[in-house]
Design a protein around this motif. Sequence first.
Motif, mmCIF file in Angstrom:
data_model
loop_
_atom_site.group_PDB
_atom_site.id
_atom_site.type_symbol
_atom_site.label_atom_id
_atom_site.label_comp_id
_atom_site.label_asym_id
_atom_site.label_seq_id
_atom_site.Cartn_x
_atom_site.Cartn_y
_atom_site.Cartn_z
ATOM 1 N N GLN A 297 39.881 -81.267 -7.048
ATOM 2 C CA GLN A 297 39.082 -82.628 -6.938
ATOM 3 C C GLN A 297 38.830 -83.040 -5.591
ATOM 4 O O GLN A 297 39.604 -82.778 -4.653
ATOM 5 N N THR A 298 37.557 -83.317 -5.382
ATOM 6 C CA THR A 298 37.184 -83.599 -4.164
ATOM 7 C C THR A 298 36.545 -85.103 -3.971
ATOM 8 O O THR A 298 36.437 -85.711 -4.704
ATOM 9 N N VAL A 299 36.050 -85.448 -2.850
ATOM 10 C CA VAL A 299 35.535 -86.945 -2.166
ATOM 11 C C VAL A 299 34.203 -86.627 -2.652
ATOM 12 O O VAL A 299 33.329 -86.065 -1.779
ATOM 13 N N GLY A 300 33.853 -86.810 -3.758
ATOM 14 C CA GLY A 300 32.219 -86.834 -4.409
ATOM 15 C C GLY A 300 31.934 -85.376 -4.270
ATOM 16 O O GLY A 300 32.630 -84.500 -3.929
ATOM 17 N N GLY A 301 30.550 -85.058 -4.867
ATOM 18 C CA GLY A 301 29.973 -83.674 -4.687
ATOM 19 C C GLY A 301 29.823 -83.136 -3.206
ATOM 20 O O GLY A 301 29.935 -82.079 -2.745
ATOM 21 N N THR A 302 29.776 -83.971 -2.370
ATOM 22 C CA THR A 302 29.474 -83.888 -0.802
ATOM 23 C C THR A 302 30.726 -83.069 -0.437
ATOM 24 O O THR A 302 30.934 -82.045 0.379
ATOM 25 N N GLY A 303 31.892 -83.841 -0.861
ATOM 26 C CA GLY A 303 33.134 -83.261 -0.380
ATOM 27 C C GLY A 303 33.608 -81.907 -0.954
ATOM 28 O O GLY A 303 34.075 -81.145 -0.216
ATOM 29 N N ALA A 304 32.996 -81.707 -2.147
ATOM 30 C CA ALA A 304 33.203 -80.247 -2.787
ATOM 31 C C ALA A 304 32.311 -79.308 -1.930
ATOM 32 O O ALA A 304 32.731 -78.081 -1.798
ATOM 33 N N LEU A 305 31.050 -79.544 -1.602
ATOM 34 C CA LEU A 305 30.213 -78.905 -0.747
ATOM 35 C C LEU A 305 30.870 -78.445 0.349
ATOM 36 O O LEU A 305 30.956 -77.261 1.003
ATOM 37 N N ARG A 306 31.266 -79.386 0.935
ATOM 38 C CA ARG A 306 31.934 -79.098 2.387
ATOM 39 C C ARG A 306 33.318 -78.320 2.371
ATOM 40 O O ARG A 306 33.522 -77.271 3.120
ATOM 41 N N LEU A 307 33.903 -78.511 1.335
ATOM 42 C CA LEU A 307 35.396 -77.772 1.138
ATOM 43 C C LEU A 307 34.909 -76.304 0.787
ATOM 44 O O LEU A 307 35.419 -75.290 1.528
ATOM 45 N N LEU A 308 33.922 -76.184 -0.124
ATOM 46 C CA LEU A 308 33.429 -74.732 -0.276
ATOM 47 C C LEU A 308 32.876 -74.160 0.968
ATOM 48 O O LEU A 308 33.159 -72.844 1.163
ATOM 49 N N ALA A 309 32.152 -74.647 1.871
ATOM 50 C CA ALA A 309 31.597 -74.355 2.917
ATOM 51 C C ALA A 309 32.584 -73.818 3.915
ATOM 52 O O ALA A 309 32.630 -72.735 4.461
ATOM 53 N N GLU A 310 33.796 -74.540 3.976
ATOM 54 C CA GLU A 310 34.913 -74.344 4.944
ATOM 55 C C GLU A 310 35.551 -73.233 4.473
ATOM 56 O O GLU A 310 36.027 -72.165 5.192
ATOM 57 N N PHE A 311 35.604 -73.008 2.940
ATOM 58 C CA PHE A 311 36.315 -71.993 2.383
ATOM 59 C C PHE A 311 35.511 -70.578 2.750
ATOM 60 O O PHE A 311 36.139 -69.602 2.937
ATOM 61 N N ILE A 312 34.297 -70.754 2.623
ATOM 62 C CA ILE A 312 33.332 -69.402 2.779
ATOM 63 C C ILE A 312 33.501 -68.935 4.331
ATOM 64 O O ILE A 312 33.732 -67.915 4.672
ATOM 65 N N ASN A 313 33.689 -69.918 4.949
ATOM 66 C CA ASN A 313 33.799 -69.889 6.615
ATOM 67 C C ASN A 313 34.966 -69.233 6.862
ATOM 68 O O ASN A 313 35.009 -68.283 7.779
ATOM 69 N N CYS A 314 36.263 -69.185 6.298
ATOM 70 C CA CYS A 314 37.237 -68.710 6.482
ATOM 71 C C CYS A 314 37.493 -67.433 6.079
ATOM 72 O O CYS A 314 37.878 -66.445 6.519
ATOM 73 N N LEU A 315 36.622 -67.074 4.586
ATOM 74 C CA LEU A 315 36.690 -65.626 4.217
ATOM 75 C C LEU A 315 35.517 -64.764 4.813
ATOM 76 O O LEU A 315 35.833 -63.667 4.905
ATOM 77 N N SER A 316 34.488 -65.563 5.122
ATOM 78 C CA SER A 316 33.197 -64.680 5.381
ATOM 79 C C SER A 316 32.450 -65.433 6.761
ATOM 80 O O SER A 316 31.310 -65.779 6.204
ATOM 81 N N PRO A 317 33.209 -65.692 7.814
ATOM 82 C CA PRO A 317 32.266 -66.434 8.774
ATOM 83 C C PRO A 317 30.758 -66.022 9.115
ATOM 84 O O PRO A 317 30.099 -66.889 9.553
ATOM 85 N N SER A 318 30.587 -64.755 8.810
ATOM 86 C CA SER A 318 29.262 -64.155 9.277
ATOM 87 C C SER A 318 28.110 -64.493 8.094
ATOM 88 O O SER A 318 27.044 -64.214 8.291
ATOM 89 N N ALA A 319 28.683 -64.918 6.846
ATOM 90 C CA ALA A 319 27.896 -64.803 5.786
ATOM 91 C C ALA A 319 26.593 -66.008 5.983
ATOM 92 O O ALA A 319 26.870 -67.067 6.828
#
Length: 394
Positions: A97-119
């Motif tokens: 659960q996230t703080v709105g759709g914006t929070g979900a996008l930001r959480l996933l963006a940080e998740f992507i950055n942890c796994l694959s920062p050059s993506a």
Amino acid sequence: MMLSNIPQVGGDPLWSLIEAFNQDIRKHKMDLIVGVYRDESGNTPIMQVVKSAEQTLANQGLSKAYRQLSGNDLFNKRIARFLLGDSQRLENYCAMQTVGGTGALRLLAEFINCLSPSATVWNSEPGYINHRPIMESAGLKVKPYRWQTKDQQLDLSSSLADLASAAEGDIILLHGCCHNPTGIDPTDSQWRQLTEFCKSKKLVPLIDMAYQGFGDEPDLDAAGLRCMAQELDLVLIASSCSKNMGLYCERVGVAIVLLPENENHSQNVRHLLERITRANYSMPPDHGAALAAKLFEDPTPWLKELSECRNRIKSIRMTLGKVLDEMGAPPSLTMIARQKGMFSMLPFNKDQMDALRVKFAIYGTSNGRINIAGLKTNQIRMLAEALVSIVRQP
Ligand SMILES: Cc1ncc(COP(=O)(O)O)c(C=O)c1O
């Protein structure tokens, strides 16, 4: 820290425009700026089902003790089912659960950055105004792919031509339905094409579903997402109840990671997502998610209220399209009738949008976006006349 080093980033242009609208004294002014649903009287009402769920929750008087880092688990399970239907993908996924759709996008963006920062994140152009800042704030690179033709239809061949230079593991950001700002959605067969493309290029879709049930029945609006979920191993989903439950200020959203069938990393995925939120806001507020969980429990009355919002938007689109057609407007305007959800993109540049505001007191964003749900039936003709007048000006 040196305050003298502060950059002059300026205020948010959208909110400055709202301020200008509020100060405009013309009685016939039209606010087509912000993405909130309005009824025929211009209000953004609380849904009846939300009011009664609030009453039920108040009567239950549950403790306010901390919930889990993943938020309200009942909400997470129910929204995942709402998005995916009866899918076997619900056997291996993580939902936060996230703080709105914006929070979900930001959480996933940080998740992507942890796994694959050059993506690279590939973002439709035009696209939702906040996608790029959210992705870049998490440290990701963003590149555009074209989305529409000059007469406001999907330009899939140009999208795929731009995406041809995406590298394996890159992220393609897609709008699940009701594309913001264009209202132009892929057909089922175009979703299949996009799915095949992601499969062959090994791209990971991040599907932003901010308007499920605003374009069509919720299951139809989720058809593209479900097609991708069925065919692709890794799918990221950001969703929000801001619009389809009218819970805007309660900030209710979810981030979902669909994992491959035999993948045993789900525990690690959950822990990483939890680490990210823990270091940010710890956990999301519960109230809105608890309301949403109630609406999902017995969805029929909620879906009825949602269909009333959707039908109002559809009817405005049809009438506006018809009036424009009768006035001999070009397809770039009459296409409004065929687009989906709250927004459409006028084929106007900044000067033309300024002229719309100055001459006719019609306020849309400077990139040409208008909120169809901000229109009242008795304003349709006035808007059509203004649009035709601007489009005909040399
Ligand atoms: C495409 C898209 N994604 C995300 C959001 C953000 O939703 P929320 O208000 O739930 O953060 C919006 C809101 O306008 C949107 O249009």
